[in-house]
Design a protein around this motif. Sequence first.
Motif, short mmCIF file in Angstrom:
data_model
loop_
_atom_site.label_atom_id
_atom_site.label_comp_id
_atom_site.label_asym_id
_atom_site.label_seq_id
_atom_site.Cartn_x
_atom_site.Cartn_y
_atom_site.Cartn_z
N GLY A 89 -8.13 -14.65 10.47
CA GLY A 89 -6.81 -14.74 10.56
C GLY A 89 -6.14 -13.31 11.43
N VAL A 90 -6.73 -12.66 12.12
CA VAL A 90 -6.09 -11.68 13.22
C VAL A 90 -5.47 -12.18 14.30
N MET A 91 -4.33 -11.93 14.37
CA MET A 91 -3.58 -12.61 15.56
C MET A 91 -3.16 -11.40 16.67
N PRO A 147 -13.84 -19.16 17.15
CA PRO A 147 -15.07 -18.93 16.34
C PRO A 147 -15.40 -17.16 16.25
N ILE A 148 -14.51 -16.41 15.69
CA ILE A 148 -14.85 -14.97 15.78
C ILE A 148 -14.14 -14.35 14.54
N THR A 149 -14.86 -13.14 14.06
CA THR A 149 -14.05 -12.44 13.10
C THR A 149 -13.87 -11.04 13.59
N LEU A 150 -13.01 -10.47 13.33
CA LEU A 150 -12.77 -8.97 13.96
C LEU A 150 -12.85 -7.84 12.87
N GLY A 151 -12.51 -8.13 11.66
CA GLY A 151 -12.52 -7.15 10.52
C GLY A 151 -11.37 -6.35 10.50
N GLN A 152 -10.44 -6.27 11.62
CA GLN A 152 -9.27 -5.34 11.81
C GLN A 152 -8.37 -5.99 12.39
N GLY A 153 -7.13 -5.48 12.39
CA GLY A 153 -6.00 -5.89 13.15
C GLY A 153 -4.94 -6.41 12.20
N LYS A 154 -3.74 -6.97 13.05
CA LYS A 154 -2.71 -7.50 12.32
C LYS A 154 -2.89 -8.74 12.06
N LYS A 155 -2.56 -9.36 10.70
CA LYS A 155 -3.02 -10.43 10.30
C LYS A 155 -1.57 -11.63 10.55
N PHE A 156 -1.98 -12.87 10.83
CA PHE A 156 -1.21 -14.08 10.88
C PHE A 156 -0.44 -14.36 9.79
N PHE A 157 -1.17 -14.23 8.49
CA PHE A 157 -0.43 -14.62 7.28
C PHE A 157 -0.52 -13.25 6.47
N ASP A 158 0.52 -12.68 6.53
CA ASP A 158 0.72 -11.25 6.11
C ASP A 158 1.77 -11.25 4.85
#
Length: 206
Positions: free
Chosen positions: A14-16, A159-170
């Motif tokens: 969900g990171v944007m 198709p990736i995960t980042l584990g940090q960062g601003k989320k789209f659904f927040d």
Amino acid sequence: MRKIIVLEFITLDGVMQAGGNAEEDRSGGFKYGGWAMPYLDAGEAADELMAKQLKSADLLLGRKTFEMFASFWPTHEAMWPGVNDVTKYVMSNTMTTNNTNWENIVFLNGVDDIKKLKNLPAGGQGSEGSDIQVHGSGNLVQTLFKHDLVDELWLKILPITLGQGKKFFDDGTIAAAFTLTDSFVAPNGVIFANYRRAGEVKSSME
């Protein structure tokens, strides 16, 4: 009534934040700027779908996204035909003057201004009454969610995960149901998924 359509690249978690380039947004110590770029070559069918999504429509942007777009699109219109001609609505509490060479800019002060835009009769494209597209603009998107002003979501899920960062659904996200209206899976694993707002959430507790 005009539709507000939110278009975003997001990761599986969900990171944007800063999908476009490394310098886009380093807040919070974010170190993966430009994560979407390796996935843009998703095949001919995906390119056609992307071009279709970048149709001539008015834009609603947060201040940071506006500043980034205004520094690029005036000289790169061939990549997004019509982007310089449509009206760009900018939601900002601090900016009231257009200090760029990007034309057709209108500044908005708050949610009530956005509601007035939505209440205009639906009409053509890239003019008063067209659909309104939102790109990037993370804080603005949270405001739109909070006030239930999002009519459609056009998502590109990478198709990736980042584990940090601003989320789209927040923080702005409310309980809401959506219907899948279109989907496509590119050969490189990018999922194109379009959703339309579909009433309230139903649960087994009701």
